[in-house]
Motif scaffolding. Sequence first.
Motif, PDB file in Angstrom:
ATOM      1  N   LYS A  40       0.838  -1.177  -0.069  1.00 18.18           N
ATOM      2  CA  LYS A  40       0.064   0.119  -0.022  1.00 18.18           C
ATOM      3  C   LYS A  40       0.936   1.124  -0.149  1.00 18.18           C
ATOM      4  O   LYS A  40       1.728   1.345   0.710  1.00 18.18           O
ATOM      5  CB  LYS A  40      -1.189   0.054   1.410  1.00 18.18           C
ATOM      6  CG  LYS A  40      -1.641   1.369   1.408  1.00 18.18           C
ATOM      7  CD  LYS A  40      -2.277   1.641   3.117  1.00 18.18           C
ATOM      8  CE  LYS A  40      -2.319   2.716   3.605  1.00 18.18           C
ATOM      9  NZ  LYS A  40      -2.650   3.196   4.760  1.00 18.18           N
ATOM     10  N   ALA A  41       0.465   2.156  -1.014  1.00 14.60           N
ATOM     11  CA  ALA A  41       0.975   3.546  -0.831  1.00 14.60           C
ATOM     12  C   ALA A  41      -0.019   4.651  -0.922  1.00 14.60           C
ATOM     13  O   ALA A  41      -0.509   4.548  -2.072  1.00 14.60           O
ATOM     14  CB  ALA A  41       2.163   3.680  -1.811  1.00 14.60           C
ATOM     15  N   GLY A  42      -0.220   5.606  -0.025  1.00 12.21           N
ATOM     16  CA  GLY A  42      -1.296   6.374  -0.145  1.00 12.21           C
ATOM     17  C   GLY A  42      -0.436   7.936  -0.925  1.00 12.21           C
ATOM     18  O   GLY A  42       0.432   8.109  -0.803  1.00 12.21           O
ATOM     19  N   PHE A  43      -1.329   8.298  -1.605  1.00  8.81           N
ATOM     20  CA  PHE A  43      -1.068   9.840  -2.201  1.00  8.81           C
ATOM     21  C   PHE A  43      -2.291  10.822  -1.991  1.00  8.81           C
ATOM     22  O   PHE A  43      -3.511  10.483  -2.519  1.00  8.81           O
ATOM     23  CB  PHE A  43      -0.874   9.677  -3.699  1.00  8.81           C
ATOM     24  CG  PHE A  43       0.511   8.876  -3.787  1.00  8.81           C
ATOM     25  CD1 PHE A  43       1.770   9.401  -4.401  1.00  8.81           C
ATOM     26  CD2 PHE A  43       0.708   7.426  -3.688  1.00  8.81           C
ATOM     27  CE1 PHE A  43       2.733   8.659  -4.358  1.00  8.81           C
ATOM     28  CE2 PHE A  43       1.703   6.733  -4.140  1.00  8.81           C
ATOM     29  CZ  PHE A  43       2.796   7.477  -4.374  1.00  8.81           C
ATOM     30  N   ASP A  44      -2.196  11.875  -1.276  1.00  2.11           N
ATOM     31  CA  ASP A  44      -3.025  12.900  -1.362  1.00  2.11           C
ATOM     32  C   ASP A  44      -2.941  13.758  -2.442  1.00  2.11           C
ATOM     33  O   ASP A  44      -1.710  14.414  -2.922  1.00  2.11           O
ATOM     34  CB  ASP A  44      -3.065  13.596   0.013  1.00  2.11           C
ATOM     35  CG  ASP A  44      -3.599  12.977   1.084  1.00  2.11           C
ATOM     36  OD1 ASP A  44      -4.406  12.050   0.814  1.00  2.11           O
ATOM     37  OD2 ASP A  44      -3.408  13.326   2.207  1.00  2.11           O
ATOM     38  N   PRO A  45      -3.913  13.653  -3.386  1.00  4.91           N
ATOM     39  CA  PRO A  45      -3.673  14.661  -4.768  1.00  4.91           C
ATOM     40  C   PRO A  45      -3.910  16.227  -4.390  1.00  4.91           C
ATOM     41  O   PRO A  45      -4.824  16.927  -4.618  1.00  4.91           O
ATOM     42  CB  PRO A  45      -4.863  13.924  -5.481  1.00  4.91           C
ATOM     43  CG  PRO A  45      -6.012  13.720  -4.377  1.00  4.91           C
ATOM     44  CD  PRO A  45      -5.298  13.340  -3.168  1.00  4.91           C
ATOM     45  N   THR A  46      -2.763  16.414  -3.779  1.00  4.49           N
ATOM     46  CA  THR A  46      -2.775  18.100  -3.281  1.00  4.49           C
ATOM     47  C   THR A  46      -2.336  18.853  -4.322  1.00  4.49           C
ATOM     48  O   THR A  46      -2.308  20.223  -4.266  1.00  4.49           O
ATOM     49  CB  THR A  46      -2.254  18.230  -2.092  1.00  4.49           C
ATOM     50  OG1 THR A  46      -0.751  17.522  -2.012  1.00  4.49           O
ATOM     51  CG2 THR A  46      -3.069  17.676  -0.834  1.00  4.49           C
TER      52      THR A  46
END
Length: 450
Positions: A40-46
């Motif tokens: 798992k790798a999370g990316f906040d699309p900021t």
Amino acid sequence: MSHQVDAETQLKELKRGSDEILSEKDLLEKLKRGKPLIIKAGFDPTAPDLHLGHTVLLQQMARFQRFGHHVVFLIGDFTGLVGDPSGRSKTRPQLTREEVNRNAETYKKQVFKILDPQKTEIRFNSEWLDKMTAYDFVKLAAKANVARMLEREDFKKRYTENQTISIHEFLYPLLQAYDSVVLKADVELGGRDQKFNLLLGRELMRDYGQEAQVCLTVPLLEGLDGVNKMGKSMNNYVGVDETPDQMYGKLMSLPDTMLRRYYELLSALTIDATAVLFDAVKNGEMHPKEAKSKFACEIIARYHSPTAADGARENFEKIFTRKEIPDDIPEFKFKLEGGEIWLPKLLSEVKFVTSTSEGSATFIGMASSGIATSDDSFSSTALPSRAASAICASSPDFSFKTSFRFSMTACAFLSDTLPPNHRLPNSLSAKPANNWRLTGDLTDNSGRLE
């Protein structure tokens, strides 16, 4: 590679692009089971676009894929609305749902230049977080305490300095941790500044009766200056969506001392193949420029195509080695109003920069880089060859033909590319950037950069 590679070899390759693994023993045990792990790798699309610094994490995900593991690219469209407080000295502005969704679509397009789309599962954490009730959030919040949250370096610093910490910021690491519970992650990847959030996920999984995930952090990539973290604000970045010529030129400007680090963090070469290459450099069998060119071509082939990489290399050699004028240079026309033009505006007009502000920063960068002569003037011959240019005058208007290769800290004008009887001014005085102006009649030798 496939997941049939033995666990020890996998661990060796995975350590290469890692900053810290918590813990190596747990990861090795999971790898020895011989089953695909959930990564798992999370990316906040900021932000809407990526540079090579962002891709260090993606490159590590790709390594797991090559070993046959299941990668979940988690887009934090819900947590992006909250705002990640990691490394922040103040509360991060919250994005709108429209901004998050727009940036998420751009992310999806860019990440598949690195990840195999057939082996990547894209999820959005709004799938489960949107469905949580107020009671669910209260139950989740009961899993952590304020003292634990204040162990985070950024929260601790803000608290001791009497800076505001909003309640919703405490929720962010809990929500990220809960994502791991939902996905039943075996390994979670994140930047060095995400260590607290990743460890909280490890603890929360135990609270929910699950096997704890392994936390793997990746290092921060220094930019083209070899000193500061890569970022647009430092003007030391290589954008994933930049043209092949821009990417090649920027990477060829990389200090030799940084080349091995870039190979280790960004190249698809194995550790052994990388060692062989740098042994050849050390023994004089390969020039550092050739090693740099190979790396630049690999990166361009990844984000564009092998043909584009070959073309960028040929263009670079034509302009900067053989000193030839490119065939397809664009032409820009503008007027010298009152006999002068503000240089930051000039750079913006000819598309060297996107704004006059960036143009001013370019000249400030020249000054801070120490590109100056003993009389405090900038010499066009002393500047790095950041751009090859040709100019033809037809006073009071003139055309500016240029082949722009880099957007680093300076643009040098190569006088040997000028038509007969025309040349650029030979000095740039070291005045504040907002006073730098191009003045004079460029049809003779009287023009000066003042």
